[in-house]
Every structure is written in C-alpha cells, then in structure tokens.
Write a protein that holds these residues in place. Structure first.
Motif, PDB file in Angstrom:
ATOM      1  N   ASN A   4       0.847  -1.178   0.000  1.00 29.56           N
ATOM      2  CA  ASN A   4       0.000   0.000   0.000  1.00 29.56           C
ATOM      3  C   ASN A   4       0.892   1.241   0.000  1.00 29.56           C
ATOM      4  O   ASN A   4       1.783   1.376   0.821  1.00 29.56           O
ATOM      5  CB  ASN A   4      -0.910   0.009   1.232  1.00 29.56           C
ATOM      6  N   PHE A   6       1.951   5.146   0.437  1.00 29.95           N
ATOM      7  CA  PHE A   6       1.641   6.174   1.432  1.00 29.95           C
ATOM      8  C   PHE A   6       0.721   7.241   0.837  1.00 29.95           C
ATOM      9  O   PHE A   6       0.603   7.379  -0.373  1.00 29.95           O
ATOM     10  CB  PHE A   6       2.926   6.805   1.969  1.00 29.95           C
ATOM     11  N   CYS A   7       0.074   8.004   1.707  1.00 27.41           N
ATOM     12  CA  CYS A   7      -0.882   9.023   1.271  1.00 27.41           C
ATOM     13  C   CYS A   7      -0.184  10.368   1.103  1.00 27.41           C
ATOM     14  O   CYS A   7       0.659  10.753   1.914  1.00 27.41           O
ATOM     15  CB  CYS A   7      -2.013   9.174   2.282  1.00 27.41           C
ATOM     16  N   ASP A   8      -0.560  11.083   0.064  1.00 27.28           N
ATOM     17  CA  ASP A   8      -0.016  12.419  -0.175  1.00 27.28           C
ATOM     18  C   ASP A   8      -0.765  13.453   0.661  1.00 27.28           C
ATOM     19  O   ASP A   8      -1.910  13.221   1.074  1.00 27.28           O
ATOM     20  CB  ASP A   8      -0.163  12.786  -1.656  1.00 27.28           C
ATOM     21  N   ALA A  10      -3.193  16.476   1.321  1.00 27.20           N
ATOM     22  CA  ALA A  10      -4.445  16.767   0.615  1.00 27.20           C
ATOM     23  C   ALA A  10      -5.078  18.022   1.192  1.00 27.20           C
ATOM     24  O   ALA A  10      -5.100  18.220   2.409  1.00 27.20           O
ATOM     25  CB  ALA A  10      -5.415  15.592   0.735  1.00 27.20           C
ATOM     26  N   TYR A 265       7.644  16.841  -1.939  1.00 27.74           N
ATOM     27  CA  TYR A 265       6.391  17.372  -2.461  1.00 27.74           C
ATOM     28  C   TYR A 265       6.571  18.813  -2.924  1.00 27.74           C
ATOM     29  O   TYR A 265       7.284  19.598  -2.298  1.00 27.74           O
ATOM     30  CB  TYR A 265       5.277  17.340  -1.396  1.00 27.74           C
ATOM     31  N   GLN A 299      -4.363  18.401   5.051  1.00 27.33           N
ATOM     32  CA  GLN A 299      -4.012  17.190   5.795  1.00 27.33           C
ATOM     33  C   GLN A 299      -2.597  16.813   5.375  1.00 27.33           C
ATOM     34  O   GLN A 299      -2.320  16.656   4.182  1.00 27.33           O
ATOM     35  CB  GLN A 299      -4.970  16.051   5.467  1.00 27.33           C
ATOM     36  N   ASN A 301      -0.688  14.021   6.199  1.00 25.69           N
ATOM     37  CA  ASN A 301      -0.505  12.582   5.919  1.00 25.69           C
ATOM     38  C   ASN A 301       0.959  12.149   5.977  1.00 25.69           C
ATOM     39  O   ASN A 301       1.317  11.083   5.451  1.00 25.69           O
ATOM     40  CB  ASN A 301      -1.108  12.214   4.548  1.00 25.69           C
ATOM     41  N   THR A 304       2.176   8.721   7.254  1.00 20.25           N
ATOM     42  CA  THR A 304       2.109   7.541   6.382  1.00 20.25           C
ATOM     43  C   THR A 304       3.290   7.459   5.428  1.00 20.25           C
ATOM     44  O   THR A 304       3.436   6.471   4.711  1.00 20.25           O
ATOM     45  CB  THR A 304       0.815   7.567   5.541  1.00 20.25           C
ATOM     46  N   TYR A 305       4.146   8.494   5.414  1.00 22.09           N
ATOM     47  CA  TYR A 305       5.205   8.572   4.409  1.00 22.09           C
ATOM     48  C   TYR A 305       6.204   7.426   4.559  1.00 22.09           C
ATOM     49  O   TYR A 305       6.632   7.085   5.665  1.00 22.09           O
ATOM     50  CB  TYR A 305       5.936   9.911   4.530  1.00 22.09           C
ATOM     51  N   LYS A 313       6.798   5.975  -6.370  1.00 19.48           N
ATOM     52  CA  LYS A 313       5.615   6.805  -6.490  1.00 19.48           C
ATOM     53  C   LYS A 313       5.889   8.090  -7.264  1.00 19.48           C
ATOM     54  O   LYS A 313       5.033   8.602  -7.987  1.00 19.48           O
ATOM     55  CB  LYS A 313       5.081   7.142  -5.097  1.00 19.48           C
TER      56      LYS A 313
END
Length: 405
Positions: A4, A6-8, A10, A265, A299, A301, A304-305, A313
C-alpha cells in the motif's frame, strides 16, 4: 505483492477573508483555531470547528506582521508597523493589553515556552524581551546592524535565534544575553528562522531562494536546499523533526524529507507569493497563506510517508527545479541533478472549489486592560511590591552584617 502506497498531502479547507496580503499564520496549541495577520491591519481568528464564523480583530492602526499563541492558548500576541505589540484574549469579548515596544515597526513576536515572556524584533535593529503580565521590559539583544526580521525562542526557552537584514543569523543565551553563535550569509538576507524540535538546529529561509539548516551547538551547516526559484519567505519543521515545509515568492510550497535530504512534495494552489506556513502540534495538518489573501488548510498525511516507496511513487510526477541536498544524519552536502518531488495541484479538488466564503465575520474591538482587567494589573502591582520588599530585606541583612563586623 504490491505494498500500500503512502498518502499524499491533501487540501482540506479553503478560506478567504483578509483584504490584503497575509503575513503570518499560527495554529492554536490544540489545533482547532488559526490566527492570521495581514497588511490590512487586522488579525483574523479562524475557528476550524465552526466554519460559519470567524473573528476579525482590528485594533492595530497599521499593517500587522506577526502573531503568536501562548502555550496554553489563552492569549495571542500580535505585532505591527504601528510599533506596538498587543496581547489579547482570543474571544469575542476578550481583554487586551498593549505596549509601545519599539521606536520602529515590529516585525516579529514570540511567546516563550512558559507563556510569561514575549520576544519582539524590530526595524530599530533590536530584539527585546518582555514580561507579559506587567508589560515590563526585561532585556535587549542589539548586536544586529540592520532591521531584524524575526526572533524565536528555542523549544526549551533558553536560547534565542534572530535573523537580520545585516545578513546574519545570531544565537543568544536568554539568561546572560550573550551572543554565542553568528552565521553570516553572502548572497542575501535571511527572511525567517525556525527551531528544530530537538532544539539543537535551526532552519533559515533566505532571500537568495535557499534554505539552510545549521547545527547550533557545533556551528556547522548541515543542509543546503535550493528547491525554490524565488526568495523563501517562511518555513516550519514537522513535530517529528523529519520534515520541513517552506513557502516562497515562486507561489509554491515545498516539503523536504530531512533524513533522506531531498524534496518530496511541491504543492501549488496559491496564485501569488506564499508568505506563511505552519504545522499543528501533532503534525496532522499544516496551513499556508500568502499575498493572494488565501488561507489553505491541508491534511499532511506525513505519518504515512515511506521513503522506500518514494522513488516508485514519484515516477508519475516530476519537477524541473534543481536541488542541493545533504544527509541530516551525516552533515554532508551533495548535489542532485533532478528533483523527483511529487507535484500536487489542489485546484481541481472539491475542497478548493467549495471555498469557505459564506461565513460570518465578527468585527471585534478589544477592551483594554485598564478598563476591564483590574485584577491582572493589581496582581502585577502586588508582585512589584513583594519584589521591592525582598530587595529591602537583602539590603538590611547586608547592613547588619556590616555593623557586626
């Protein structure tokens, strides 16, 4: 088997309310409110739990350059071009105190970790320390030879970092007033400074498009980043100490992975310079604001990185900026040929398009302490009397010892 990803970061909320550039923003300690200062001479208090209402404080007579929350969240300090610092309760019927802090505009204000003192920085080339309860001057730090853009307490409150238009970063000891470290920049003046959560490092935003991180104890440059194409205005460390966020005149926000020494990012969405960035104390959110008068809540996140998945990614996202990075753990410098950071443009998101603009703005004129906070002033007077009596007791005991001898 595919892991899975990680989430960026948002976008979560999108506010407008100021009528001129936003100069700084700060989350309340519990993270449910944001205070923003602006060139429109106001401070707006945004309640993230009640989207239908925000409070605008308009007691300054000129541009407001900075804001700071007390550690308990019961007071906000704001500083202005009008040379004053105001300390006020963040509520509709709040009480405020005011003092003329400097002979020229005040650029920065910061509460110490106890909430009992504030630090101010000014165009009069000085940094001053004040006792909040009595609006009493304690000491000054005046080795700068030009405007002082910012002054910040270290996490334990024992050190102060200042940045000035004389192209210096200075570290002072609060207890002695001694300047223990000086870092100078050849290319351009620093615009902002931030302490690492460990208290042993500081990051500096520079007018030459660079970000530098210094080891204060060892007087060493740890990391150098060139990830913006215009001057860097503000920066903030994630509470974990592993990430740093920055905002620039190039209209972008960058997030850096300090352990790997690389940008991860590139966030867009602002249409003008990004002047202010800040994390909540738990690091789950951050906010950005700037000359476009927009306040964006994100957010993060970042919990989760996963650095091991980053390159995989990032292949779907590329940026053309060059970067100069180094390992935080090793303190070395290396130059990367390309920037693999993931680009995020929130302008197509629902959060961006559903602008929170249908809220009620309450204009508040704060009551002064002299008319509505007699108990506070009486307590300060009592403290003064106790201190004077203590000094008299010390002098009497010295006289007694003198006569006995």
């Amino acid at each position: 088997m595919q892991n899975n990803m990680f989430c960026d970061p948002a976008l979560e909320r999108h506010f407008t309310g100021h009528v001129d550039n936003i100069t700084q923003l700060r989350f309340s300690p519990e993270g449910t409110q944001i205070a923003t200062s602006s060139l429109d001479s106001t401070v707006i208090l945004w309640n993230l739990k009640q989207a239908a209402r925000c409070i605008r404080f308009a007691s300054h007579s000129a541009a407001v350059y900075g804001v700071s929350w007390s550690p308990k969240g019961n007071f906000i300090a704001s500083c202005s071009h009008d040379r004053t610092v105001k300390v006020w309760e963040p509520k509709v019927r709040g009480v405020s105190g005011e003092f003329l802090a400097h002979s020229k505009p005040v650029r920065s204000v910061d509460f110490d970790p106890t909430g009992q003192m504030v630090l101010t920085a000014s165009d009069d080339k000085s940094v001053k320390l004040w006792r909040v309860s009595r609006k009493q001057f304690i000491s000054s730090f005046a080795q700068q030879t030009n405007w002082v853009r910012a002054a910040k307490f270290s996490p334990n409150g024992k050190l102060i970092a200042t940045v000035s238009d004389d192209k210096s970063l200075r570290i002072y000891e609060v207890a002695t007033g001694e300047c223990i470290r000086i870092f100078t920049e050849e290319r351009a003046s620093p615009r902002q400074v931030a302490w690492h959560p460990w208290g042993s490092m500081v990051a500096v935003a520079l007018g030459c498009n660079r970000i530098k991180i210094f080891d204060v104890m060892n007087s060493q440059l740890l990391q150098l980043y060139v990830v913006h194409s215009a001057p860097v205005n503000d920066l903030a460390f994630h509470p974990s100490g592993n990430f740093l966020i920055s905002g620039s005149d190039d209209k972008t926000i960058r997030i850096l992975d300090l352990l790997e020494g690389r940008p991860i990012y590139t966030l867009t969405g602002h249409t003008d310079a990004v002047n202010a960035v800040a994390f909540t104390q738990d690091g789950k959110r951050f906010a950005t604001a700037g000359s476009d008068r927009q306040l964006l809540i994100w957010q993060s996140n970042l919990h989760t990185y996963d650095a091991s998945q980053f390159e995989e990614k990032s292949q779907s996202s590329s940026c053309c900026d060059s970067s100069s990075t180094s390992k935080l753990s090793q303190g070395c410098n290396s130059r990367a040929s390309n920037d693999m950071s993931i680009r995020i443009d929130p302008r197509e998101s629902v959060a961006y398009q559903t602008l929170d603009e249908n809220f009620q703005v309450l204009d508040v004129s704060m009551e002064s302490e002299s008319s509505s906070s007699h108990c506070c002033s009486c307590a300060a007077q009592l403290e003064d009397i106790v201190n004077q009596l203590s000094q008299i007791d010390v002098r009497l005991s010295r006289l007694e010892r003198f006569h006995l001898t």
